[in-house]
Structures are given as structure tokens and as C-alpha cells.
Design a protein around this motif. Structure first.
Motif, PDB file in Angstrom:
ATOM      1  N   PHE A  36      75.925 -25.525  -4.653  1.00 52.63           N
ATOM      2  CA  PHE A  36      76.802 -24.971  -3.613  1.00 52.63           C
ATOM      3  C   PHE A  36      77.313 -25.997  -2.612  1.00 52.63           C
ATOM      4  CE2 PHE A  36      74.144 -21.111  -4.478  1.00 52.63           C
ATOM      5  CZ  PHE A  36      75.180 -20.313  -4.965  1.00 52.63           C
ATOM      6  N   VAL A  37      78.563 -25.804  -2.229  1.00 52.09           N
ATOM      7  CA  VAL A  37      79.116 -26.432  -1.035  1.00 52.09           C
ATOM      8  C   VAL A  37      79.271 -25.293  -0.047  1.00 52.09           C
ATOM      9  CG1 VAL A  37      81.142 -27.558  -0.037  1.00 52.09           C
ATOM     10  CG2 VAL A  37      80.366 -28.218  -2.309  1.00 52.09           C
ATOM     11  N   LEU A  38      78.791 -25.450   1.177  1.00 50.26           N
ATOM     12  CA  LEU A  38      78.811 -24.330   2.123  1.00 50.26           C
ATOM     13  C   LEU A  38      79.367 -24.752   3.478  1.00 50.26           C
ATOM     14  CD1 LEU A  38      76.107 -21.725   2.876  1.00 50.26           C
ATOM     15  CD2 LEU A  38      76.699 -23.343   4.699  1.00 50.26           C
ATOM     16  N   SER A  39      80.149 -23.856   4.088  1.00 45.79           N
ATOM     17  CA  SER A  39      80.556 -24.106   5.474  1.00 45.79           C
ATOM     18  C   SER A  39      80.960 -22.805   6.155  1.00 45.79           C
ATOM     19  CB  SER A  39      81.705 -25.111   5.536  1.00 45.79           C
ATOM     20  OG  SER A  39      81.816 -25.625   6.846  1.00 45.79           O
ATOM     21  N   GLY A  40      81.008 -22.854   7.475  1.00 45.10           N
ATOM     22  CA  GLY A  40      81.389 -21.667   8.238  1.00 45.10           C
ATOM     23  C   GLY A  40      82.261 -22.028   9.427  1.00 45.10           C
ATOM     24  N   ILE A  41      83.012 -21.049   9.880  1.00 46.70           N
ATOM     25  CA  ILE A  41      83.838 -21.213  11.082  1.00 46.70           C
ATOM     26  C   ILE A  41      83.618 -19.992  11.968  1.00 46.70           C
ATOM     27  CG2 ILE A  41      86.205 -21.439  11.976  1.00 46.70           C
ATOM     28  CD1 ILE A  41      87.023 -22.797   9.414  1.00 46.70           C
ATOM     29  N   LYS A  42      83.530 -20.218  13.273  1.00 45.83           N
ATOM     30  CA  LYS A  42      83.320 -19.096  14.199  1.00 45.83           C
ATOM     31  C   LYS A  42      84.628 -18.343  14.455  1.00 45.83           C
ATOM     32  CE  LYS A  42      81.800 -21.390  17.707  1.00 45.83           C
ATOM     33  NZ  LYS A  42      81.552 -22.783  17.698  1.00 45.83           N
ATOM     34  N   PRO A  43      84.587 -17.014  14.429  1.00 41.47           N
ATOM     35  CA  PRO A  43      85.803 -16.246  14.725  1.00 41.47           C
ATOM     36  C   PRO A  43      86.002 -16.045  16.229  1.00 41.47           C
ATOM     37  CG  PRO A  43      84.059 -14.759  14.088  1.00 41.47           C
ATOM     38  CD  PRO A  43      83.463 -16.141  14.047  1.00 41.47           C
ATOM     39  N   THR A  44      86.107 -17.138  16.935  1.00 40.69           N
ATOM     40  CA  THR A  44      86.360 -17.047  18.380  1.00 40.69           C
ATOM     41  C   THR A  44      87.778 -17.545  18.584  1.00 40.69           C
ATOM     42  OG1 THR A  44      85.386 -19.238  18.514  1.00 40.69           O
ATOM     43  CG2 THR A  44      83.979 -17.425  19.150  1.00 40.69           C
ATOM     44  N   ALA A  87      81.503 -17.051  10.749  1.00 45.09           N
ATOM     45  CA  ALA A  87      80.236 -17.099  11.486  1.00 45.09           C
ATOM     46  C   ALA A  87      80.274 -16.170  12.701  1.00 45.09           C
ATOM     47  CB  ALA A  87      79.922 -18.540  11.886  1.00 45.09           C
ATOM     48  N   ASP A  88      80.285 -14.865  12.444  1.00 46.62           N
ATOM     49  CA  ASP A  88      80.419 -13.923  13.575  1.00 46.62           C
ATOM     50  C   ASP A  88      79.140 -13.825  14.412  1.00 46.62           C
ATOM     51  OD1 ASP A  88      79.198 -12.545  11.467  1.00 46.62           O
ATOM     52  OD2 ASP A  88      80.302 -10.681  11.787  1.00 46.62           O
ATOM     53  N   MET A  89      77.982 -14.050  13.778  1.00 48.66           N
ATOM     54  CA  MET A  89      76.740 -14.051  14.557  1.00 48.66           C
ATOM     55  C   MET A  89      76.705 -15.236  15.524  1.00 48.66           C
ATOM     56  SD  MET A  89      74.894 -11.542  14.201  1.00 48.66           S
ATOM     57  CE  MET A  89      74.198 -10.265  13.205  1.00 48.66           C
ATOM     58  N   HIS A  90      77.306 -16.333  15.104  1.00 50.03           N
ATOM     59  CA  HIS A  90      77.398 -17.486  16.007  1.00 50.03           C
ATOM     60  C   HIS A  90      78.385 -17.213  17.145  1.00 50.03           C
ATOM     61  CE1 HIS A  90      75.458 -19.869  12.760  1.00 50.03           C
ATOM     62  NE2 HIS A  90      74.972 -20.501  13.795  1.00 50.03           N
ATOM     63  N   ALA A  91      79.430 -16.475  16.811  1.00 51.90           N
ATOM     64  CA  ALA A  91      80.458 -16.202  17.823  1.00 51.90           C
ATOM     65  C   ALA A  91      79.871 -15.461  19.020  1.00 51.90           C
ATOM     66  CB  ALA A  91      81.604 -15.397  17.206  1.00 51.90           C
ATOM     67  N   PHE A 124      82.601 -14.661   2.716  1.00 53.59           N
ATOM     68  CA  PHE A 124      81.925 -13.488   3.268  1.00 53.59           C
ATOM     69  C   PHE A 124      81.777 -13.582   4.785  1.00 53.59           C
ATOM     70  CE2 PHE A 124      77.672 -15.310   4.069  1.00 53.59           C
ATOM     71  CZ  PHE A 124      77.737 -16.475   3.330  1.00 53.59           C
ATOM     72  N   VAL A 125      81.389 -12.456   5.364  1.00 53.08           N
ATOM     73  CA  VAL A 125      81.166 -12.399   6.806  1.00 53.08           C
ATOM     74  C   VAL A 125      79.653 -12.518   7.037  1.00 53.08           C
ATOM     75  CG1 VAL A 125      81.517 -11.030   8.895  1.00 53.08           C
ATOM     76  CG2 VAL A 125      83.192 -10.903   7.031  1.00 53.08           C
ATOM     77  N   GLN A 126      79.275 -13.464   7.875  1.00 56.81           N
ATOM     78  CA  GLN A 126      77.855 -13.787   8.079  1.00 56.81           C
ATOM     79  C   GLN A 126      76.994 -12.568   8.392  1.00 56.81           C
ATOM     80  OE1 GLN A 126      77.168 -15.953  11.680  1.00 56.81           O
ATOM     81  NE2 GLN A 126      75.422 -17.082  10.874  1.00 56.81           N
ATOM     82  N   SER A 127      77.441 -11.704   9.308  1.00 55.15           N
ATOM     83  CA  SER A 127      76.607 -10.580   9.745  1.00 55.15           C
ATOM     84  C   SER A 127      76.384  -9.555   8.631  1.00 55.15           C
ATOM     85  CB  SER A 127      77.233  -9.890  10.955  1.00 55.15           C
ATOM     86  OG  SER A 127      78.458  -9.306  10.575  1.00 55.15           O
ATOM     87  N   GLU A 128      77.177  -9.639   7.565  1.00 52.02           N
ATOM     88  CA  GLU A 128      77.025  -8.680   6.470  1.00 52.02           C
ATOM     89  C   GLU A 128      75.935  -9.102   5.479  1.00 52.02           C
ATOM     90  OE1 GLU A 128      80.932  -7.866   4.899  1.00 52.02           O
ATOM     91  OE2 GLU A 128      81.507  -6.842   6.728  1.00 52.02           O
ATOM     92  N   VAL A 129      75.401 -10.285   5.687  1.00 54.02           N
ATOM     93  CA  VAL A 129      74.283 -10.739   4.847  1.00 54.02           C
ATOM     94  C   VAL A 129      73.112 -10.943   5.798  1.00 54.02           C
ATOM     95  CG1 VAL A 129      73.499 -12.509   3.215  1.00 54.02           C
ATOM     96  CG2 VAL A 129      75.920 -11.855   3.282  1.00 54.02           C
ATOM     97  N   LYS A 130      72.270  -9.928   5.914  1.00 59.42           N
ATOM     98  CA  LYS A 130      71.311  -9.900   7.024  1.00 59.42           C
ATOM     99  C   LYS A 130      70.233 -10.973   6.942  1.00 59.42           C
ATOM    100  CE  LYS A 130      68.600  -6.040   5.105  1.00 59.42           C
ATOM    101  NZ  LYS A 130      68.061  -6.852   4.048  1.00 59.42           N
ATOM    102  N   GLU A 131      70.081 -11.565   5.748  1.00 55.59           N
ATOM    103  CA  GLU A 131      69.068 -12.621   5.594  1.00 55.59           C
ATOM    104  C   GLU A 131      69.352 -13.847   6.469  1.00 55.59           C
ATOM    105  OE1 GLU A 131      70.302 -10.836   3.131  1.00 55.59           O
ATOM    106  OE2 GLU A 131      68.566  -9.942   2.164  1.00 55.59           O
TER     107      GLU A 131
END
Ligand code: AMP
Ligand code: TRP
Length: 331
Positions: free
Chosen positions: A4-12, A44-48, A82-89
Motif C-alpha cells: 500500500f501507498v497511503l495518504s490523507g487530507i483534512k477536509p478543513t 481525514a475528517d477525524m483529524h479535522a 474512503f472517509v476516515q470516520s467510516e472505518v472505526k478502527e
């Protein structure tokens, strides 16, 4: 095993030209170069919410960011979006990561220190522990590579430390991830204050180009970008931060080197240079905006996010099971 290559961006707020050149455009390039990797990209909505977000605006920003990811030209064949908060792990492992992170490590994070300086009161505890959650985002999938702008390097170093610490305490569990920082565009600066990075959250927006700005606004922002009085175009980050930043933008979009740009504008002034740059940026962003219109509100986007959530959850669930067993929690 899937790599995997993984990254996230905050929806702010609306993503900026900095997000585009430092992250989004780079993801597309990497996807072309690394075809045997699966790309896990998330919102990364949990980060937001570590900083208060107006709920209506947050919903809107999540939707915008999802459509923008795809509008930049990512190949959906080897993409899990995907949206971070939808994967509760993520949150579950985030808590476990907090339990192996030291206070001193979090106190040292420059992003936290900067924010704390700007905002004296009401800093949430989640903002402080944010890097532990970010480590969880990455380690949950054993991501090998993490493409980010260079402001995230310190967080990634901590992630590597946490992976090693966990592996030492509980046995080989996590892949130690490596950052992938694009050579150019990894730090786009504010057009009005080129000593500051271009960011969504600045109150004054004149120095920040947003991916959904209309062409006229983009032209205006570039035209009024701060430069210096020498009126000569060459790259010198220390003494000419304004022009150097504009050259970085020029170079990241056109792939011309600084030297080639210097030669091209040898006998020209800042006015000509800025005019050309404005057209280059407008052309690039207009392409993205056209695609954005297609994706936004589309059934395909909904479906991609649904499938993304299911697929990410499948990996996350099985990894969490192993982690809990190793730690000794649960019955
Ligand atoms: P954020 O908007 O803070 O969630 O950042 C998302 C991604 O964009 C991260 O990989 C950042 O490193 C990158 N990024 C944010 N601002 C900039 C900037 N001004 N220049 C380059 N990359 C950036
Ligand atoms: N913290 C990153 C930022 O502010 C966003 C992010 C959250 C991220 N989790 C991540 C980036 C995991 C890469 C990998 O830009």
C-alpha cells in the motif's frame, strides 16, 4: 500480499494549490509510476475536528474533497478512497498508539507548537494527540509509502518510532513506513507572505489559491503576489522568497527546471512572468474544476466511497484483531 501507498487530507476548507502540488498531483504521478501498489487515500475528517468545524461546512468540505481527489485524475482501478470516520478502527488503533506515545514526543511537534502559539486558549486534547492518530492511520494498513508535503515529515518520523516501539514490545507487527516527498511542490508558500506555508485556514485569503477559485480570482491573486524590487527572475529562496515560490509553482506545473525558467525570462520583468504563470495555473486548475463538476453529486462517487469504506474496513478489522491479541486486551 498487497503493498500500500497511503495518504490523507483534512477536509478543513477548500483544498489549496499547496495541497494540489504537494499532495494531490503527486498522488497521480506516483500512481502512474507505482502500478503494483494499491493506493489507499482518505479524507481525514477525524483529524479535522481536532479544531472546531461548523457541521454543515464540514459535510460540504468532505464532499468537495472526495470529488476533488477524483477530479485530479486518479486512476480508480487501484484506488481505495474512503472517509476516515467510516472505518472505526482508525480511532481504536489511535487510542492504542496514544498509549505508547510519550508526552514529550507530542510536545516537540512543531505543528502543535505553532497552533498553540496562535491559539492560546481552548486547544483540544485531540489536537495534542493528533500525531498518534496519524500513526494509526498509516500502521493499520502496514502502508509502505506515505506521500506527504514536507510539513508532515516530523509526524512521519514519530510514526516510524511508534512502529518500532510497538514491534519491540509486542513482536514484529507493523511495517515501518517511508515518506515520499515530491522534490518540487512539497512546500508552496503564501503569495502574500512567502515565509509562511500556503494553508486553508489563514483568515486572510489573498495569498492562498483555492482549487475552486474562479479564473479571475486566481489571476488577481497571482498578479498581486509579493515579490521584491530587483525585477530579475532567478531562484534564491533566502533573498527572493516571493519570486522563488512563484518559480516553484511554475516549475511543478510545467516540469521546466528553475534554470530553464530563468533562461526563458532572462530579458523579461515580473509582470510578464506573473501573467504567464497566471495562465498556466488557470489552465491546470480549470481542468480539475471541469472534472470536479462531473464527479460532484455523481452516483459513481457515492459508490466509490462505499466500496472504499468496505475494503478499508476489511483490512483494518483483521489487523486490529491481531493487534488486540498481541497486547492482551479483550477476552
Ligand atoms: P492538510 O491540508 O494539512 O490536510 O494537508 C494535506 C496534504 O497537503 C499533506 O500531504 C500536506 O503536506 C500537503 N500540503 C498542505 N499544504 C501544503 C503546501 N503549502 N505546500 C505543499 N504541500 C502542502
Ligand atoms: N496530518 C496530515 C495533514 O495535516 C493529514 C493526515 C492524516 C495524513 N492522517 C494521515 C497524511 C496519514 C498522511 C498519512 O496534512
Amino acid at each position: 500480499m498487497i503493498k500500500f501507498v497511503l495518504s490523507g487530507i483534512k477536509p478543513t476548507g477548500i483544498p489549496t494549490l499547496g495541497n494540489y502540488l504537494g499532495a494531490l498531483k503527486n498522488f497521480v504521478k506516483l500512481q502512474n509510476e507505482m502500478q503494483d501498489y494499491e493506493f489507499l487515500l482518505f479524507i481525514a475528517d477525524m483529524h479535522a475536528i481536532t479544531v472546531y468545524q461548523d457541521p454543515k461546512e464540514l459535510k460540504q468540505n468532505i464532499k468537495n474533497l472526495a470529488a476533488l481527489y477524483l477530479a485530479c485524475g486518479l486512476n480508480t482501478d487501484n484506488l481505495t478512497l474512503f472517509v476516515q470516520s467510516e472505518v472505526k478502527e482508525h480511532v481504536e488503533l489511535g487510542y492504542i498508539m496514544q498509549s505508547i506515545t510519550y508526552m514529550g514526543e507530542l510536545e516537540r511537534m512543531t505543528q502543535y507548537k505553532d497552533k498553540k502559539q496562535k491559539q492560546a486558549h481552548g486547544i483540544s486534547s485531540a489536537l495534542f494527540t493528533y500525531p498518534s492518530l496519524m500513526a494509526a492511520d498509516i500502521l493499520l494498513y502496514d502502508a509502505k509509502y506515505v506521500p506527504v508535503g514536507d510539513d508532515q515529515m516530523q509526524h512521519l518520523e514519530l510514526t516510524r518510532d511508534l512502529a518500532n516501539r510497538f514491534n519491540n514490545r509486542y513482536g514484529e507487527t507493523f511495517t515501518v513506513p517511508e515518506p515520499l516527498v515530491s522534490k518540487k511542490g512539497s512546500r508552496i508558500m503564501d503569495l502574500q507572505d512567502p515565509t509562511k506555508k500556503m494553508a486553508k485556514s489563514e483568515e486572510e485569503n489573498k495569498g492562498c489559491i483555492f482549487l475552486l477559485d474562479p479564473p479571475s480570482v486566481i489571476r488577481k491573486k497571482i498578479k498581486s503576489a509579493v515579490t521584491d524590487s530587483e525585477a530579475k527572475i532567478y531562484y534564491d529562496k533566502e533573498n527572493k522568497p516571493g519570486i522563488s515560490n512563484l518559480m516553484t509553482i511554475y516549475s511543478s506545473i510545467t516540469d521546466l527546471s528553475y534554470e530553464e525558467i530563468e533562461n526563458k525570462y532572462k530579458d523579461k520583468g515580473y509582470g510578464d512572468f506573473k501573467k504567464d504563470l497566471a495562465e498556466i495555473v488557470v489552465e491546470e486548475i480549470s481542468k480539475v474544476q471541469k472534472e470536479f463538476e462531473k464527479w460532484y453529486d455523481s452516483k459513481e462517487l457515492k459508490q466509490i466511497l462505499y466500496e472504499g469504506k468496505c475494503r478499508a474496513s476489511m483490512f483494518a478489522r483483521s489487523k486490529m484483531k491481531k493487534i488486540k491479541k498481541l497486547i492482551g486486551i479483550g477476552y
